[in-house]
Design a protein around this motif. Structure first.
Motif, PDB file in Angstrom:
ATOM      1  N   ILE A   9       0.804  -1.147  -0.110  1.00 36.79           N
ATOM      2  CA  ILE A   9      -0.062  -0.068  -0.109  1.00 36.79           C
ATOM      3  C   ILE A   9       0.810   1.087  -0.028  1.00 36.79           C
ATOM      4  O   ILE A   9       1.770   1.353   0.986  1.00 36.79           O
ATOM      5  CB  ILE A   9      -0.933   0.056   1.169  1.00 36.79           C
ATOM      6  CG1 ILE A   9      -1.922  -1.178   1.275  1.00 36.79           C
ATOM      7  CG2 ILE A   9      -1.668   1.375   1.308  1.00 36.79           C
ATOM      8  CD1 ILE A   9      -2.742  -1.234   2.350  1.00 36.79           C
ATOM      9  N   ALA A  10       0.750   2.053  -1.051  1.00 41.50           N
ATOM     10  CA  ALA A  10       1.343   3.546  -1.048  1.00 41.50           C
ATOM     11  C   ALA A  10       0.268   4.585  -0.540  1.00 41.50           C
ATOM     12  O   ALA A  10      -0.901   4.624  -1.263  1.00 41.50           O
ATOM     13  CB  ALA A  10       1.875   3.442  -2.310  1.00 41.50           C
ATOM     14  N   VAL A  11       0.719   5.494   0.039  1.00 46.71           N
ATOM     15  CA  VAL A  11       0.084   6.784   0.563  1.00 46.71           C
ATOM     16  C   VAL A  11       0.558   7.927  -0.225  1.00 46.71           C
ATOM     17  O   VAL A  11       1.704   7.936   0.057  1.00 46.71           O
ATOM     18  CB  VAL A  11      -0.313   6.624   2.161  1.00 46.71           C
ATOM     19  CG1 VAL A  11      -0.792   8.041   2.406  1.00 46.71           C
ATOM     20  CG2 VAL A  11      -0.921   5.477   2.978  1.00 46.71           C
ATOM     21  N   ASP A  84       5.354  -0.241  -8.226  1.00 47.38           N
ATOM     22  CA  ASP A  84       5.621  -1.048  -6.965  1.00 47.38           C
ATOM     23  C   ASP A  84       4.767  -1.210  -5.844  1.00 47.38           C
ATOM     24  O   ASP A  84       4.942  -1.625  -4.688  1.00 47.38           O
ATOM     25  CB  ASP A  84       7.244  -0.895  -6.570  1.00 47.38           C
ATOM     26  CG  ASP A  84       7.202   0.383  -5.949  1.00 47.38           C
ATOM     27  OD1 ASP A  84       6.017   1.347  -6.169  1.00 47.38           O
ATOM     28  OD2 ASP A  84       8.285   0.639  -5.583  1.00 47.38           O
ATOM     29  N   ALA A  85       3.301  -0.752  -6.410  1.00 45.65           N
ATOM     30  CA  ALA A  85       2.312  -0.651  -5.138  1.00 45.65           C
ATOM     31  C   ALA A  85       1.113  -1.355  -5.652  1.00 45.65           C
ATOM     32  O   ALA A  85       0.844  -1.242  -6.793  1.00 45.65           O
ATOM     33  CB  ALA A  85       2.020   0.648  -4.774  1.00 45.65           C
ATOM     34  N   ASP A  86       0.448  -2.247  -4.977  1.00 49.58           N
ATOM     35  CA  ASP A  86      -0.780  -2.911  -5.155  1.00 49.58           C
ATOM     36  C   ASP A  86      -2.076  -1.815  -5.122  1.00 49.58           C
ATOM     37  O   ASP A  86      -3.139  -1.897  -5.802  1.00 49.58           O
ATOM     38  CB  ASP A  86      -0.931  -4.043  -4.485  1.00 49.58           C
ATOM     39  CG  ASP A  86      -0.112  -4.942  -4.629  1.00 49.58           C
ATOM     40  OD1 ASP A  86       0.407  -5.533  -5.614  1.00 49.58           O
ATOM     41  OD2 ASP A  86       0.806  -5.359  -3.587  1.00 49.58           O
ATOM     42  N   ILE A  87      -1.912  -0.993  -3.979  1.00 53.92           N
ATOM     43  CA  ILE A  87      -2.951  -0.014  -3.740  1.00 53.92           C
ATOM     44  C   ILE A  87      -2.282   1.150  -3.614  1.00 53.92           C
ATOM     45  O   ILE A  87      -1.254   1.408  -2.749  1.00 53.92           O
ATOM     46  CB  ILE A  87      -3.800  -0.665  -2.287  1.00 53.92           C
ATOM     47  CG1 ILE A  87      -4.408  -1.914  -2.472  1.00 53.92           C
ATOM     48  CG2 ILE A  87      -5.028   0.535  -1.959  1.00 53.92           C
ATOM     49  CD1 ILE A  87      -4.730  -2.574  -1.408  1.00 53.92           C
ATOM     50  N   VAL A  88      -3.239   2.050  -4.020  1.00 51.46           N
ATOM     51  CA  VAL A  88      -2.670   3.576  -3.922  1.00 51.46           C
ATOM     52  C   VAL A  88      -3.792   4.448  -3.327  1.00 51.46           C
ATOM     53  O   VAL A  88      -5.067   4.445  -3.469  1.00 51.46           O
ATOM     54  CB  VAL A  88      -2.266   4.350  -5.261  1.00 51.46           C
ATOM     55  CG1 VAL A  88      -1.912   5.793  -5.092  1.00 51.46           C
ATOM     56  CG2 VAL A  88      -1.294   3.841  -5.854  1.00 51.46           C
ATOM     57  N   PHE A  89      -3.268   4.878  -1.883  1.00 54.94           N
ATOM     58  CA  PHE A  89      -4.272   5.465  -1.056  1.00 54.94           C
ATOM     59  C   PHE A  89      -4.070   6.875  -1.221  1.00 54.94           C
ATOM     60  O   PHE A  89      -3.034   7.435  -0.830  1.00 54.94           O
ATOM     61  CB  PHE A  89      -4.294   4.812   0.397  1.00 54.94           C
ATOM     62  CG  PHE A  89      -5.465   5.485   1.191  1.00 54.94           C
ATOM     63  CD1 PHE A  89      -6.529   5.969   0.716  1.00 54.94           C
ATOM     64  CD2 PHE A  89      -5.153   5.638   2.427  1.00 54.94           C
ATOM     65  CE1 PHE A  89      -7.503   6.433   1.564  1.00 54.94           C
ATOM     66  CE2 PHE A  89      -6.077   6.231   3.488  1.00 54.94           C
ATOM     67  CZ  PHE A  89      -7.260   6.612   3.072  1.00 54.94           C
ATOM     68  N   PHE A  90      -4.777   8.034  -1.765  1.00 50.90           N
ATOM     69  CA  PHE A  90      -4.851   9.294  -1.927  1.00 50.90           C
ATOM     70  C   PHE A  90      -5.495   9.972  -0.609  1.00 50.90           C
ATOM     71  O   PHE A  90      -6.727   9.892  -0.245  1.00 50.90           O
ATOM     72  CB  PHE A  90      -5.363  10.074  -3.022  1.00 50.90           C
ATOM     73  CG  PHE A  90      -4.734   9.517  -4.409  1.00 50.90           C
ATOM     74  CD1 PHE A  90      -3.392  10.436  -4.909  1.00 50.90           C
ATOM     75  CD2 PHE A  90      -5.196   8.651  -5.217  1.00 50.90           C
ATOM     76  CE1 PHE A  90      -2.900   9.784  -6.059  1.00 50.90           C
ATOM     77  CE2 PHE A  90      -4.430   8.181  -6.405  1.00 50.90           C
ATOM     78  CZ  PHE A  90      -3.201   8.953  -6.612  1.00 50.90           C
ATOM     79  N   MET A  91      -4.736  10.776   0.261  1.00 47.84           N
ATOM     80  CA  MET A  91      -5.216  11.237   1.467  1.00 47.84           C
ATOM     81  C   MET A  91      -5.015  12.704   1.345  1.00 47.84           C
ATOM     82  O   MET A  91      -3.798  13.141   0.921  1.00 47.84           O
ATOM     83  CB  MET A  91      -4.676  11.112   2.766  1.00 47.84           C
ATOM     84  CG  MET A  91      -5.088   9.598   3.130  1.00 47.84           C
ATOM     85  SD  MET A  91      -3.892   9.297   4.815  1.00 47.84           S
ATOM     86  CE  MET A  91      -3.871  10.836   5.464  1.00 47.84           C
TER      87      MET A  91
END
Length: 308
Positions: A9-11, A84-91
């Protein structure tokens, strides 16, 4: 989580002109029971960043400097992590998640293979009422974390688009997609446009609790520009096909009516007169066939803009 997960997970947090706000948000992000594999902050300059001692507490953190503009900054963040991330979380830089937010996010994507985008259920959103005081935000988060029944009460539901203050995507579903940089500055409605271009189901997850503080940094100084974008951006997205004409026109009408209705009794933090002026300039351009999101640059004063 008892076992190390293979899901990465990448934030991504985009910010400008609010280093103290960002510093507080990073403290809440550091509480995650399931840490992010990568944390990327996209700013315009070093002046947007908290004290180096704060940033040094996050070994997985990367800082990227970008041109101003929410869509541009989000694209730079996405480009940095999508391989290189499976999920990208934009905050947003003023969104505080509960401690189990990233764990819940991973669980939702694993439990629903057909879901490509997820947004969280907000305990409070200060964007429309002058902001949520930090002490109230903390109380809401602590209460949610101690309430073992919250997942039963706040059930997941399908949504047509995601809310930009907290939205996550499978990178496999958005590879090659970018936020529309035609929408400049705060990118009014850029979250709706992007999420509706992503294939697959989108969901609001009840377990992904958080508070969007909607932090106000003084009296609004760019009301005319925002008022113009309230018309121009929606008209552009209707032409583009990512916003339904009926819902889009309804949103424009609601914004215009709200701005005009409160001209003489405005909120202390909103310049309703300037927003109404921008609405009219947008509608005149629309009638003349010259309405375009980038024309908002004509109404920008040389100061920092909050992203949201």
């Amino acid at each position: 989580m008892t076992e190390k997960s293979d899901v990465k997970i990448a934030v991504v947090i985009c910010t400008i002109g609010r280093p103290a706000v960002l510093a507080e948000t990073l403290k809440w992000l550091a509480r995650q029971t399931r840490p992010a594999n990568r944390l990327v902050i996209v700013a315009h300059s070093d002046a947007d960043l908290p004290n180096p001692d704060v940033l040094g507490c996050y070994p997985q953190l990367q800082v990227i400097l970008s041109e101003k503009g929410l869509t541009r900054q989000r694209n730079r963040g996405l480009e940095a992590v999508e391989k290189d991330a499976d999920i990208v979380f934009f905050m947003d830089d003023d969104y505080w998640p509960v401690a189990t937010a990233l764990a819940a996010l991973e669980d939702v994507f694993q439990s629903h293979p057909d879901v490509t985008g997820v947004t969280g259920a907000l305990l409070a959103d200060g964007i429309g009422d002058g902001g949520v005081p930090p002490e109230r935000a903390e109380a809401l988060i602590r209460q949610s974390e101690s309430d073992c029944q919250r997942m039963l009460r706040a059930r997941d539901r399908e949504v047509p688009s995601l809310y930009g203050c907290n939205m996550a995507y499978r990178t496999s579903a958005i590879r090659g997609l970018r936020f529309d940089e035609t929408l400049p500055l705060y990118g009014w409605q850029e979250d709706v446009d992007f999420s509706r271009r992503v294939p697959g189901r989108k969901m609001q997850a009840g377990a992904l609790d958080g508070v969007h503080l909607g932090t106000i940094t003084g009296r609004e100084t760019q009301g005319t520009a925002l008022g113009y974008s309230q018309v121009a951006n929606v008209a552009y997205l209707i032409r583009k096909g990512s916003v339904d004409p009926v819902s889009g026109l309804g949103q424009v009408l609601r914004n215009v009516l709200a701005n005009h209705a409160r001209i003489f009794w405005p909120e202390p933090w909103i310049d309703r007169r300037a927003r109404a002026r921008g609405n009219w300039r947008g509608m005149v351009d629309l009638v003349r066939g010259k309405c375009h999101p980038e024309h908002v640059q004509r109404y920008i004063k040389p100061v920092y803009l909050p992203l949201k």
